[in-house]
Design a protein around this motif. Structure first.
Motif, PDB file in Angstrom:
ATOM      1  N   LEU A 351       0.834  -1.212   0.000  1.00 58.92           N
ATOM      2  CA  LEU A 351       0.000   0.000   0.000  1.00 58.92           C
ATOM      3  C   LEU A 351       0.867   1.259   0.000  1.00 58.92           C
ATOM      4  CD1 LEU A 351      -2.929  -0.971   2.413  1.00 58.92           C
ATOM      5  CD2 LEU A 351      -2.867  -1.050  -0.086  1.00 58.92           C
ATOM      6  N   LEU A 352       2.005   1.185   0.700  1.00 61.46           N
ATOM      7  CA  LEU A 352       2.887   2.356   0.733  1.00 61.46           C
ATOM      8  C   LEU A 352       3.527   2.578  -0.639  1.00 61.46           C
ATOM      9  CD1 LEU A 352       4.188   4.606   2.397  1.00 61.46           C
ATOM     10  CD2 LEU A 352       6.047   3.039   2.940  1.00 61.46           C
ATOM     11  N   GLU A 353       4.067   1.520  -1.208  1.00 61.48           N
ATOM     12  CA  GLU A 353       4.862   1.686  -2.435  1.00 61.48           C
ATOM     13  C   GLU A 353       3.999   1.803  -3.689  1.00 61.48           C
ATOM     14  OE1 GLU A 353       7.662  -1.529  -2.150  1.00 61.48           O
ATOM     15  OE2 GLU A 353       8.606  -0.622  -0.389  1.00 61.48           O
ATOM     16  N   VAL A 354       2.865   1.122  -3.702  1.00 63.22           N
ATOM     17  CA  VAL A 354       2.040   1.121  -4.917  1.00 63.22           C
ATOM     18  C   VAL A 354       0.902   2.149  -4.818  1.00 63.22           C
ATOM     19  CG1 VAL A 354       0.520  -0.313  -6.362  1.00 63.22           C
ATOM     20  CG2 VAL A 354       2.668  -1.246  -5.456  1.00 63.22           C
ATOM     21  N   ALA A 355       0.252   2.204  -3.648  1.00 57.02           N
ATOM     22  CA  ALA A 355      -0.867   3.140  -3.521  1.00 57.02           C
ATOM     23  C   ALA A 355      -0.425   4.459  -2.887  1.00 57.02           C
ATOM     24  CB  ALA A 355      -1.966   2.499  -2.673  1.00 57.02           C
ATOM     25  N   ASN A 356       0.817   4.495  -2.391  1.00 59.34           N
ATOM     26  CA  ASN A 356       1.315   5.683  -1.689  1.00 59.34           C
ATOM     27  C   ASN A 356       0.427   6.089  -0.512  1.00 59.34           C
ATOM     28  OD1 ASN A 356       2.516   7.126  -4.777  1.00 59.34           O
ATOM     29  ND2 ASN A 356       3.582   5.849  -3.312  1.00 59.34           N
ATOM     30  N   VAL A 357       0.021   5.078   0.240  1.00 59.22           N
ATOM     31  CA  VAL A 357      -0.710   5.329   1.483  1.00 59.22           C
ATOM     32  C   VAL A 357       0.053   4.630   2.610  1.00 59.22           C
ATOM     33  CG1 VAL A 357      -2.873   5.045   2.743  1.00 59.22           C
ATOM     34  CG2 VAL A 357      -2.929   5.404   0.262  1.00 59.22           C
ATOM     35  N   ALA A 358       0.404   5.395   3.623  1.00 60.85           N
ATOM     36  CA  ALA A 358       1.128   4.815   4.771  1.00 60.85           C
ATOM     37  C   ALA A 358       0.119   4.325   5.805  1.00 60.85           C
ATOM     38  CB  ALA A 358       2.051   5.859   5.388  1.00 60.85           C
ATOM     39  N   THR A 359       0.271   3.068   6.211  1.00 61.91           N
ATOM     40  CA  THR A 359      -0.611   2.454   7.207  1.00 61.91           C
ATOM     41  C   THR A 359       0.305   1.772   8.234  1.00 61.91           C
ATOM     42  OG1 THR A 359      -0.631   0.396   5.958  1.00 61.91           O
ATOM     43  CG2 THR A 359      -2.369   1.994   5.448  1.00 61.91           C
ATOM     44  N   VAL A 360      -0.248   1.043   9.183  1.00 64.05           N
ATOM     45  CA  VAL A 360       0.617   0.271  10.080  1.00 64.05           C
ATOM     46  C   VAL A 360       0.165  -1.187  10.063  1.00 64.05           C
ATOM     47  CG1 VAL A 360       1.636   0.041  12.382  1.00 64.05           C
ATOM     48  CG2 VAL A 360       0.974   2.302  11.556  1.00 64.05           C
ATOM     49  N   ASP A 361       1.141  -2.045   9.840  1.00 64.72           N
ATOM     50  CA  ASP A 361       0.973  -3.489   9.844  1.00 64.72           C
ATOM     51  C   ASP A 361       0.375  -3.962  11.172  1.00 64.72           C
ATOM     52  OD1 ASP A 361       1.659  -6.153  10.114  1.00 64.72           O
ATOM     53  OD2 ASP A 361       3.821  -5.804  10.057  1.00 64.72           O
ATOM     54  N   GLY A 362      -0.656  -4.809  11.113  1.00 62.78           N
ATOM     55  CA  GLY A 362      -1.299  -5.295  12.337  1.00 62.78           C
ATOM     56  C   GLY A 362      -0.347  -6.014  13.279  1.00 62.78           C
ATOM     57  N   ALA A 363       0.731  -6.595  12.730  1.00 61.85           N
ATOM     58  CA  ALA A 363       1.666  -7.326  13.585  1.00 61.85           C
ATOM     59  C   ALA A 363       2.275  -6.410  14.652  1.00 61.85           C
ATOM     60  CB  ALA A 363       2.776  -7.954  12.747  1.00 61.85           C
ATOM     61  N   ALA A 364       2.374  -5.123  14.340  1.00 62.19           N
ATOM     62  CA  ALA A 364       2.914  -4.167  15.320  1.00 62.19           C
ATOM     63  C   ALA A 364       2.035  -4.118  16.568  1.00 62.19           C
ATOM     64  CB  ALA A 364       3.003  -2.774  14.698  1.00 62.19           C
ATOM     65  N   PHE A 365       0.770  -4.540  16.404  1.00 62.26           N
ATOM     66  CA  PHE A 365      -0.177  -4.526  17.529  1.00 62.26           C
ATOM     67  C   PHE A 365      -0.481  -5.956  17.985  1.00 62.26           C
ATOM     68  CE2 PHE A 365      -0.885  -1.044  14.547  1.00 62.26           C
ATOM     69  CZ  PHE A 365      -0.709   0.059  15.375  1.00 62.26           C
ATOM     70  N   CYS A 366       0.425  -6.868  17.628  1.00 60.23           N
ATOM     71  CA  CYS A 366       0.265  -8.294  17.953  1.00 60.23           C
ATOM     72  C   CYS A 366      -0.982  -8.877  17.299  1.00 60.23           C
ATOM     73  CB  CYS A 366       0.203  -8.532  19.457  1.00 60.23           C
ATOM     74  SG  CYS A 366       1.549  -7.801  20.357  1.00 60.23           S
ATOM     75  N   ALA A 392      -5.529  -0.527  -5.505  1.00 60.94           N
ATOM     76  CA  ALA A 392      -4.375  -1.423  -5.309  1.00 60.94           C
ATOM     77  C   ALA A 392      -4.830  -2.825  -4.904  1.00 60.94           C
ATOM     78  CB  ALA A 392      -3.446  -0.840  -4.246  1.00 60.94           C
ATOM     79  N   VAL A 393      -5.842  -2.905  -4.049  1.00 57.45           N
ATOM     80  CA  VAL A 393      -6.320  -4.220  -3.607  1.00 57.45           C
ATOM     81  C   VAL A 393      -7.022  -4.931  -4.760  1.00 57.45           C
ATOM     82  CG1 VAL A 393      -7.959  -5.367  -2.065  1.00 57.45           C
ATOM     83  CG2 VAL A 393      -6.412  -3.629  -1.160  1.00 57.45           C
ATOM     84  N   GLU A 394      -7.749  -4.165  -5.578  1.00 63.76           N
ATOM     85  CA  GLU A 394      -8.444  -4.793  -6.732  1.00 63.76           C
ATOM     86  C   GLU A 394      -7.451  -5.329  -7.767  1.00 63.76           C
ATOM     87  OE1 GLU A 394     -12.727  -2.455  -6.551  1.00 63.76           O
ATOM     88  OE2 GLU A 394     -11.134  -1.676  -7.853  1.00 63.76           O
ATOM     89  N   ALA A 395      -6.235  -4.791  -7.731  1.00 64.01           N
ATOM     90  CA  ALA A 395      -5.213  -5.260  -8.692  1.00 64.01           C
ATOM     91  C   ALA A 395      -4.573  -6.574  -8.236  1.00 64.01           C
ATOM     92  CB  ALA A 395      -4.137  -4.181  -8.853  1.00 64.01           C
TER      93      ALA A 395
END
Ligand code: PMP
Ligand code: GLU
Length: 397
Positions: A351-366, A392-395
């Protein structure tokens, strides 16, 4: 160069790391929308800024008392009484450099090596790391979207052992936005009432960011556990003051004293100017809190509606804070060009590299089957970010 094993064992804060990465990409000219870090996008209200400027002019430039100015500690005690029905004496309040510091202080002041700390997950990134720092043992109790990310009394009971020393609760929750009802809290309190040695750390930093009909109830308001509950709160979220770094713990006297001792050798009193600003935040007009809450509620409605249109996302309706935490495991194993999405970290990178949206991976929150979006950003950003994510997800196939 030696780095202590204590620090080597720590994971870097993923929320701050993602935000930093997004800022770096932006500086390189990439049009990134940052849904990673959780902080209000509003400026600090004017009357609070005026109080800070006044504090500079009034020469609040000397070391502040280690636990904070007495005037601020009194103001906080009054706030806890007025808004939450709690009776803490000012001597039980210790002001620190943000709620993050306050939580770490309490953990370091109460947890010994090998003590177990129960943390319902998904959980905010720093709890687990702070317990590690204190050489405690994290006992993670997973909850899921189907159960609205709420710990059940049976789960709590099953997690308790004779080594349990504390539990960390967060409602409204970061990262899920779930808010426990009074009845749900009572059911957990009924379990805790049987174990008088367990300390309850209640992170209430999102208390004012609530939606629909949800009501905030402080864990310290239950008489069964009131004398062993530490309330954590601060001005970062309610008053859009993340950078000012003022938070506090309201704790049993012995813990407050221990925290003051620790703070006196470690950081000293929090910033004098920021404390005066925090005092103005609590004493001044409160309309700003409600105005920001309304904006967050509008954005919550928007982000939930748009996220529900994204294939593979399971989306609930958060009742508080400013995070959406969709379950995304249906996307694992899918591909786009030569890239495979094996987990939520891959998805966040994609999502960051293709959609240019920064999010946080759920693993960071266990919680590696999820991904976190902070929607504390403009409506336009939310609409554009969700459109990009959807494309991006539809692709993926
Ligand atoms: N607790 C939770 C759940 C949070 O999301 C945050 C935000 N960083 C904090 C504590 C710490 O807030 P601060 O240090 O800015 O007061
Ligand atoms: N609480 C915010 C978040 O979760 C701020 C970053 C941090 O302190 O972790 O994004």
């Amino acid at each position: 160069m030696q780095i202590s094993s204590r620090v080597q064992a720590l994971s870097p804060s993923q929320t701050l790391a993602m935000s930093q990465k997004s800022a770096e990409l932006k500086a390189q000219g990439v049009d990134v929308i940052n849904l990673s870090v959780g902080e209000p996008d509003f400026n600090t209200p004017e009357h609070i800024k005026v109080a800070a400027k006044q504090a500079v002019d009034d020469n609040y430039s000397f070391y502040s008392p280690v636990p904070g100015y007495m005037s601020l500690r009194k103001t906080i005690a009054e706030k806890l009484s007025r808004e939450n029905g709690l009776s803490f004496a000012p001597s039980q309040i210790v002001v620190g450099n943000g709620a993050k510091h306050a939580i770490c202080n309490v953990i370091l002041a109460t947890i010994n090596s090998g003590d177990e700390v129960i943390i319902p997950t998904p959980a905010w990134v720093s709890y687990v790391e702070m317990v590690k720092l204190a050489e405690g043992t994290n006992v993670l109790v997973p909850t899921d979207i189907e159960h609205d990310f709420k710990l059940s009394p049976a789960q709590l009971e099953a997690a308790i052992t004779e080594r349990t020393r504390a539990i960390i609760m967060c409602s409204p929750s970061n990262p899920t936005g779930s808010v426990y009802t009074k009845e749900e809290l009572q059911a957990l309190v009924d379990v805790l009432a049987k174990y008088p040695d367990i300390l309850v750390i209640a992170d209430e930093i999102y208390e004012h960011i609530l939606y629909s009909d949800s009501k905030f109830v402080s864990l310290a308001s239950f008489p069964e556990i009131a004398d062993r509950t530490v309330v954590i709160n601060g001005v970062s979220k309610a008053y859009a003051m993340t950078g000012w770094r003022i938070g506090y713990c309201a704790a049993p006297e012995a813990i407050a004293k221990a925290v003051i001792k620790l703070q006196g050798q470690f950081t000293s009193g929090a910033s004098s100017i920021a404390q005066k600003a925090a005092e103005a935040a609590y004493l001044g007009p409160q309309e700003c809190v409600e105005e920001m809450r309304q904006a967050f509620e509008r954005r919550r409605n928007l982000v939930v509606r748009l996220a529900r249109e994204i294939p593979g996302f399971v989306v609930n309706e958060p009742q508080g804070a400013f995070y959406l935490f969709p379950e995304v495991s249906a996307l694992f194993g899918k591909k786009a060009a030569d890239r495979v999405i094996n987990n939520s970290s891959d998805l966040a990178m994609y999502l960051l590299e293709v959609a240019n949206v920064a999010t946080v991976d759920g693993a960071a929150f266990c919680a590696p089957e999820y991904i976190r979006f902070s929607y504390a950003t403009s409506d336009e950003n939310i609409v554009e970010a969700m459109a990009r994510i959807k494309r991006a997800v539809e692709a993926l196939s």
